[in-house]
Design a protein around this motif. Sequence first.
Motif, PDB file in Angstrom:
ATOM      1  N   LEU A   1       0.837  -1.185   0.000  1.00 46.20           N
ATOM      2  CA  LEU A   1       0.000   0.000   0.000  1.00 46.20           C
ATOM      3  C   LEU A   1       0.876   1.239   0.000  1.00 46.20           C
ATOM      4  CD1 LEU A   1      -2.579  -1.141   2.711  1.00 46.20           C
ATOM      5  CD2 LEU A   1      -2.778  -1.341   0.229  1.00 46.20           C
ATOM      6  N   VAL A   2       0.605   2.139  -0.928  1.00 50.15           N
ATOM      7  CA  VAL A   2       1.369   3.380  -1.020  1.00 50.15           C
ATOM      8  C   VAL A   2       0.403   4.546  -0.923  1.00 50.15           C
ATOM      9  CG1 VAL A   2       2.908   4.779  -2.410  1.00 50.15           C
ATOM     10  CG2 VAL A   2       3.141   2.289  -2.427  1.00 50.15           C
ATOM     11  N   GLU A   3       0.608   5.359   0.098  1.00 48.57           N
ATOM     12  CA  GLU A   3      -0.283   6.489   0.359  1.00 48.57           C
ATOM     13  C   GLU A   3       0.285   7.757  -0.265  1.00 48.57           C
ATOM     14  OE1 GLU A   3      -1.039   4.534   4.753  1.00 48.57           O
ATOM     15  OE2 GLU A   3       0.618   5.842   4.230  1.00 48.57           O
ATOM     16  N   SER A   4      -0.611   8.677  -0.549  1.00 45.54           N
ATOM     17  CA  SER A   4      -0.223  10.003  -1.016  1.00 45.54           C
ATOM     18  C   SER A   4      -1.253  11.013  -0.515  1.00 45.54           C
ATOM     19  CB  SER A   4      -0.108  10.043  -2.539  1.00 45.54           C
ATOM     20  OG  SER A   4      -1.329   9.705  -3.140  1.00 45.54           O
TER      21      SER A   4
ATOM     22  N   ALA B   1      -2.800   3.500  -3.069  1.00 46.70           N
ATOM     23  CA  ALA B   1      -2.736   2.574  -4.193  1.00 46.70           C
ATOM     24  C   ALA B   1      -2.242   1.221  -3.718  1.00 46.70           C
ATOM     25  CB  ALA B   1      -1.817   3.128  -5.275  1.00 46.70           C
ATOM     26  N   ALA B   2      -2.974   0.183  -4.078  1.00 41.72           N
ATOM     27  CA  ALA B   2      -2.614  -1.176  -3.690  1.00 41.72           C
ATOM     28  C   ALA B   2      -2.006  -1.902  -4.880  1.00 41.72           C
ATOM     29  CB  ALA B   2      -3.837  -1.926  -3.193  1.00 41.72           C
ATOM     30  N   SER B   3      -1.010  -2.715  -4.590  1.00 45.04           N
ATOM     31  CA  SER B   3      -0.410  -3.566  -5.618  1.00 45.04           C
ATOM     32  C   SER B   3      -0.111  -4.909  -5.004  1.00 45.04           C
ATOM     33  CB  SER B   3       0.863  -2.918  -6.184  1.00 45.04           C
ATOM     34  OG  SER B   3       1.820  -2.732  -5.164  1.00 45.04           O
ATOM     35  N   GLY B   4       0.097  -5.878  -5.873  1.00 43.71           N
ATOM     36  CA  GLY B   4       0.352  -7.237  -5.411  1.00 43.71           C
ATOM     37  C   GLY B   4      -0.891  -8.092  -5.535  1.00 43.71           C
ATOM     38  N   ARG B   5      -1.294  -8.715  -4.461  1.00 37.51           N
ATOM     39  CA  ARG B   5      -2.408  -9.667  -4.476  1.00 37.51           C
ATOM     40  C   ARG B   5      -3.748  -8.946  -4.389  1.00 37.51           C
ATOM     41  NH1 ARG B   5      -2.767 -13.880   0.231  1.00 37.51           N
ATOM     42  NH2 ARG B   5      -5.021 -14.009  -0.017  1.00 37.51           N
ATOM     43  N   THR B   6      -3.954  -7.998  -5.290  1.00 38.14           N
ATOM     44  CA  THR B   6      -5.160  -7.169  -5.209  1.00 38.14           C
ATOM     45  C   THR B   6      -6.426  -7.929  -5.549  1.00 38.14           C
ATOM     46  OG1 THR B   6      -4.760  -6.398  -7.455  1.00 38.14           O
ATOM     47  CG2 THR B   6      -3.892  -5.034  -5.667  1.00 38.14           C
TER      48      THR B   6
ATOM     49  N   ALA C   1      -3.206  14.131  12.729  1.00 40.97           N
ATOM     50  CA  ALA C   1      -2.779  12.772  13.082  1.00 40.97           C
ATOM     51  C   ALA C   1      -1.959  12.205  11.931  1.00 40.97           C
ATOM     52  CB  ALA C   1      -3.993  11.880  13.336  1.00 40.97           C
ATOM     53  N   VAL C   2      -1.390  11.049  12.162  1.00 39.08           N
ATOM     54  CA  VAL C   2      -0.821  10.265  11.070  1.00 39.08           C
ATOM     55  C   VAL C   2      -1.936   9.374  10.539  1.00 39.08           C
ATOM     56  CG1 VAL C   2       0.905   8.588  10.363  1.00 39.08           C
ATOM     57  CG2 VAL C   2       1.478  10.316  12.081  1.00 39.08           C
ATOM     58  N   TYR C   3      -2.175   9.453   9.257  1.00 37.90           N
ATOM     59  CA  TYR C   3      -3.236   8.687   8.617  1.00 37.90           C
ATOM     60  C   TYR C   3      -2.628   7.483   7.902  1.00 37.90           C
ATOM     61  CZ  TYR C   3      -6.684  12.261   9.635  1.00 37.90           C
ATOM     62  OH  TYR C   3      -7.542  13.123  10.292  1.00 37.90           O
ATOM     63  N   TYR C   4      -3.244   6.328   8.134  1.00 37.51           N
ATOM     64  CA  TYR C   4      -2.765   5.075   7.576  1.00 37.51           C
ATOM     65  C   TYR C   4      -3.839   4.431   6.704  1.00 37.51           C
ATOM     66  CZ  TYR C   4       0.788   5.272  11.268  1.00 37.51           C
ATOM     67  OH  TYR C   4       1.805   5.641  12.096  1.00 37.51           O
ATOM     68  N   CYS C   5      -3.413   3.908   5.598  1.00 30.96           N
ATOM     69  CA  CYS C   5      -4.270   3.093   4.746  1.00 30.96           C
ATOM     70  C   CYS C   5      -4.081   1.632   5.152  1.00 30.96           C
ATOM     71  CB  CYS C   5      -3.853   3.297   3.302  1.00 30.96           C
ATOM     72  SG  CYS C   5      -4.696   2.261   2.103  1.00 30.96           S
ATOM     73  N   ALA C   6      -5.150   0.867   5.104  1.00 32.13           N
ATOM     74  CA  ALA C   6      -5.072  -0.542   5.461  1.00 32.13           C
ATOM     75  C   ALA C   6      -5.929  -1.366   4.515  1.00 32.13           C
ATOM     76  CB  ALA C   6      -5.533  -0.754   6.903  1.00 32.13           C
ATOM     77  N   ALA C   7      -5.549  -2.618   4.356  1.00 38.29           N
ATOM     78  CA  ALA C   7      -6.268  -3.515   3.458  1.00 38.29           C
ATOM     79  C   ALA C   7      -6.569  -4.841   4.141  1.00 38.29           C
ATOM     80  CB  ALA C   7      -5.467  -3.751   2.186  1.00 38.29           C
ATOM     81  N   SER C   8      -7.723  -5.356   3.796  1.00 42.22           N
ATOM     82  CA  SER C   8      -8.143  -6.673   4.248  1.00 42.22           C
ATOM     83  C   SER C   8      -8.209  -7.583   3.027  1.00 42.22           C
ATOM     84  CB  SER C   8      -9.510  -6.566   4.917  1.00 42.22           C
ATOM     85  OG  SER C   8     -10.144  -7.823   4.990  1.00 42.22           O
ATOM     86  N   LEU C   9      -7.648  -8.772   3.169  1.00 43.47           N
ATOM     87  CA  LEU C   9      -7.705  -9.756   2.097  1.00 43.47           C
ATOM     88  C   LEU C   9      -8.566 -10.932   2.511  1.00 43.47           C
ATOM     89  CD1 LEU C   9      -3.985  -9.941   0.861  1.00 43.47           C
ATOM     90  CD2 LEU C   9      -5.786  -8.341   0.205  1.00 43.47           C
TER      91      LEU C   9
ATOM     92  N   TYR D   1      -7.580  -6.317   8.970  1.00 44.52           N
ATOM     93  CA  TYR D   1      -6.730  -5.361   8.261  1.00 44.52           C
ATOM     94  C   TYR D   1      -5.285  -5.675   8.629  1.00 44.52           C
ATOM     95  CZ  TYR D   1     -10.846  -2.692   6.920  1.00 44.52           C
ATOM     96  OH  TYR D   1     -12.033  -2.303   6.370  1.00 44.52           O
ATOM     97  N   ASN D   2      -4.659  -6.503   7.819  1.00 40.48           N
ATOM     98  CA  ASN D   2      -3.305  -6.944   8.113  1.00 40.48           C
ATOM     99  C   ASN D   2      -2.240  -6.251   7.285  1.00 40.48           C
ATOM    100  OD1 ASN D   2      -4.030  -8.844  10.097  1.00 40.48           O
ATOM    101  ND2 ASN D   2      -4.554 -10.351   8.538  1.00 40.48           N
ATOM    102  N   TYR D   3      -2.653  -5.437   6.342  1.00 38.82           N
ATOM    103  CA  TYR D   3      -1.705  -4.784   5.460  1.00 38.82           C
ATOM    104  C   TYR D   3      -1.859  -3.274   5.627  1.00 38.82           C
ATOM    105  CZ  TYR D   3      -1.425  -9.441   3.601  1.00 38.82           C
ATOM    106  OH  TYR D   3      -1.260 -10.786   3.500  1.00 38.82           O
ATOM    107  N   TRP D   4      -0.701  -2.630   5.815  1.00 37.46           N
ATOM    108  CA  TRP D   4      -0.716  -1.220   6.182  1.00 37.46           C
ATOM    109  C   TRP D   4       0.230  -0.417   5.303  1.00 37.46           C
ATOM    110  CZ3 TRP D   4      -3.955   0.564  10.032  1.00 37.46           C
ATOM    111  CH2 TRP D   4      -4.595  -0.427  10.788  1.00 37.46           C
ATOM    112  N   GLY D   5      -0.165   0.823   5.054  1.00 37.91           N
ATOM    113  CA  GLY D   5       0.730   1.742   4.393  1.00 37.91           C
ATOM    114  C   GLY D   5       1.700   2.346   5.394  1.00 37.91           C
ATOM    115  N   GLN D   6       2.571   3.205   4.899  1.00 37.38           N
ATOM    116  CA  GLN D   6       3.617   3.766   5.744  1.00 37.38           C
ATOM    117  C   GLN D   6       3.118   4.914   6.615  1.00 37.38           C
ATOM    118  OE1 GLN D   6       3.175   4.363   2.570  1.00 37.38           O
ATOM    119  NE2 GLN D   6       3.631   6.515   2.114  1.00 37.38           N
ATOM    120  N   GLY D   7       1.960   5.445   6.298  1.00 37.95           N
ATOM    121  CA  GLY D   7       1.406   6.557   7.060  1.00 37.95           C
ATOM    122  C   GLY D   7       1.755   7.893   6.432  1.00 37.95           C
ATOM    123  N   THR D   8       0.843   8.836   6.558  1.00 40.99           N
ATOM    124  CA  THR D   8       1.087  10.184   6.054  1.00 40.99           C
ATOM    125  C   THR D   8       0.560  11.192   7.078  1.00 40.99           C
ATOM    126  OG1 THR D   8       0.756  11.702   4.173  1.00 40.99           O
ATOM    127  CG2 THR D   8      -1.090  10.262   4.720  1.00 40.99           C
ATOM    128  N   GLN D   9       1.348  12.199   7.347  1.00 38.58           N
ATOM    129  CA  GLN D   9       1.007  13.166   8.378  1.00 38.58           C
ATOM    130  C   GLN D   9       0.002  14.187   7.851  1.00 38.58           C
ATOM    131  OE1 GLN D   9       2.221  13.509  11.761  1.00 38.58           O
ATOM    132  NE2 GLN D   9       0.541  14.998  11.833  1.00 38.58           N
TER     133      GLN D   9
END
Length: 118
Positions: free
Chosen positions: A4-7, A23-28, A92-100, A105-113
């Motif tokens: 997961l890549v946040e912007s 944006a999610a990549s991999g096992r989407t 806050a720091v905002y995080y994107c997360a994904a559930s497969l 929600y086991n997959y997390w982005g790096q966070g964006t302030q």
Amino acid sequence: QVLLVESGGGLVQAGGSLSLSCAASGRTFSLSAMAWFRQAPGKEREIIAGITWSSGRTYYSDSVKGRCIIARDDAKNTVHVLMSSLKPEDSAVYYCAASLDGGSYNYWGQGTQVTVSR
């Protein structure tokens, strides 16, 4: 695995708006849902908005309901969130997360302030 890549994010004045993208990549093909969480200093991480990948059903926390819209772009495997009427307490720091496959929600982005100034 999903990457997961946040912007987006940054500094915004109170009352303003901002958008975040993830944006999610991999096992989407296994995506069940994506969500945005946030964590302010000294506070626990909280979910603010989520969307299911198949039906597009959305969820909003009480803290952002009416001020937040989450949407997905299936073609780009991207989720967007637009927040308006921002308040300093939205900082806050905002995080994107994904559930497969219907899991947690086991997959997390790096966070964006996100910082909202008075």
